[in-house]
Design an enzyme around this catalytic site. Structure first.
Site, short mmCIF file in Angstrom:
data_model
loop_
_atom_site.label_atom_id
_atom_site.label_comp_id
_atom_site.label_asym_id
_atom_site.label_seq_id
_atom_site.Cartn_x
_atom_site.Cartn_y
_atom_site.Cartn_z
CG ASP A 38 1.02 -50.73 13.00
OD1 ASP A 38 0.22 -50.05 13.64
OD2 ASP A 38 1.50 -50.38 11.90
CG ASP A 232 4.18 -48.74 9.54
OD1 ASP A 232 3.55 -49.02 10.58
OD2 ASP A 232 3.81 -47.86 8.74
CG ASP A 236 4.24 -49.42 15.11
OD1 ASP A 236 3.25 -49.46 15.86
OD2 ASP A 236 4.16 -49.27 13.88
#
Ligand code: ADP
Ligand code: MG
Length: 287
Positions: A38, A232, A236
């Protein structure tokens, strides 16, 4: 597989700040062929700051007041900026977060929209000549958001987030270990490319809606690859669960940590190649 060597491996990992939820995850880590990261809060520090604002004071007041209702890091940057400018916040009457697109709020008798191109298109806001300005911010790696009040375009707020200092070295090591490294983000293609370039990632999947992140992991798996996801955020979590190995950033949300197979303390990305190294060493000892 001897349980003892696995225990030694997870223990060694833990001492370095790599927290595996169980020995089976350590074993599986050595099979990884691809790793998806990410962008915001994983590759970058996740503490964005406002760098540019093109609107007037009233726009800043309404923009920042509206963003007070959002938990997004982008919102935090805008609220902090307005606070610094001594702006008086006004009460928000209605607030809607539109995942991956922005926010839609009602305050001071006005409708305030803040977000990306798609949000403005969906509300038929004519942003006039803003496109070139947006592009200029994006090639610098900034996230530029459009602002509309009562359906009229009022300006751009651009936000920048810096990469973690050790990110380029961590990416280099992952590549050296033979992994395919991919960046996954809800942010636009141009901003994503600029950040990817700074850390040495050449594969970028951008403009992904929160609910689509897990699908992107499945696509990689369908090509027969064992893949790790590093993230995080709350958005996600499904991708972390779907991946063969889910890696949470220790400084991230509780939801991401719950969903992952291992957590790296302090969000130190160098711990990922280290985890892979420990996994390989452990498996070698078993065989
Ligand atoms: P990321 O994957 O970087 O966390 P998101 O999927 O959360 O990205 O958001 C994608 C895009 O949606 C942002 O780049 C921004 O343009 C817009 N957006 C999301 N939340 C907000 C917000 N609170 N205010 C303005 N824009 C937002
Ligand atoms: Mg994130």
């Amino acid at each position: 597989a001897t349980p003892t060597s696995i225990m030694v491996g997870t223990g060694k990992a833990a001492e370095s700040g790599i927290l595996f939820k169980g020995g089976e995850h350590l074993e599986r880590t050595h099979q990884l062929e691809a790793i998806v990261l990410d962008k915001t809060g994983t590759i970058t520090k996740g503490k964005p700051e406002v760098t540019d604002f093109t609107g007037d004071d009233e726009t800043l007041q309404l923009l920042a007041s509206a963003e007070k209702g959002s938990e997004h890091p982008l919102a935090g940057a805008i609220v902090a900026h307005a606070t610094e400018k001594g702006i008086d916040f006004v009460e928000v009457d209605e607030f809607d977060a539109i995942p991956g697109h922005g926010i839609d709020a009602r305050l001071a008798g006005k409708q305030v929209l803040v977000g990306n191109r798609k949000l403005m298109q969906d509300h038929q806001v004519d942003v006039g000549g803003a496109e070139q300005e947006l592009v200029n911010y994006e090639v610098e790696g900034k996230t530029a958001m459009l602002i509309a009040i009562d359906g009229k375009y009022r300006g751009i707020v651009a936000v920048a987030d810096t990469i973690k200092e050790t990110a380029p070295e961590a990416i280099r090591q992952l590549k050296e270990q033979g992994l395919e490294v991919i960046m996954l983000t809800g942010d636009n293609e141009r901003t994503a490319q600029a950040i990817a370039e700074q850390v040495g990632i050449d594969k970028v999947i951008a403009g992904v809606l929160p609910e689509e992140k897990a699908d992107k992991i499945k696509e990689i798996q369908s090509k027969g690859k064992k893949v790790a996801m590093v993230g995080d955020g709350v958005n996600d979590a499904p991708a972390l669960v779907t991946a063969d190995i889910g890696i949470a950033i220790g400084t991230g949300t509780e939801v991401a940590i719950e969903a992952a197979d291992l957590t790296i303390l302090g969000g130190e990305l160098l711990l990922i190649p280290k985890a892979i190294k420990i996994s390989h060493a452990t498996i070698k000892n078993i065989r």
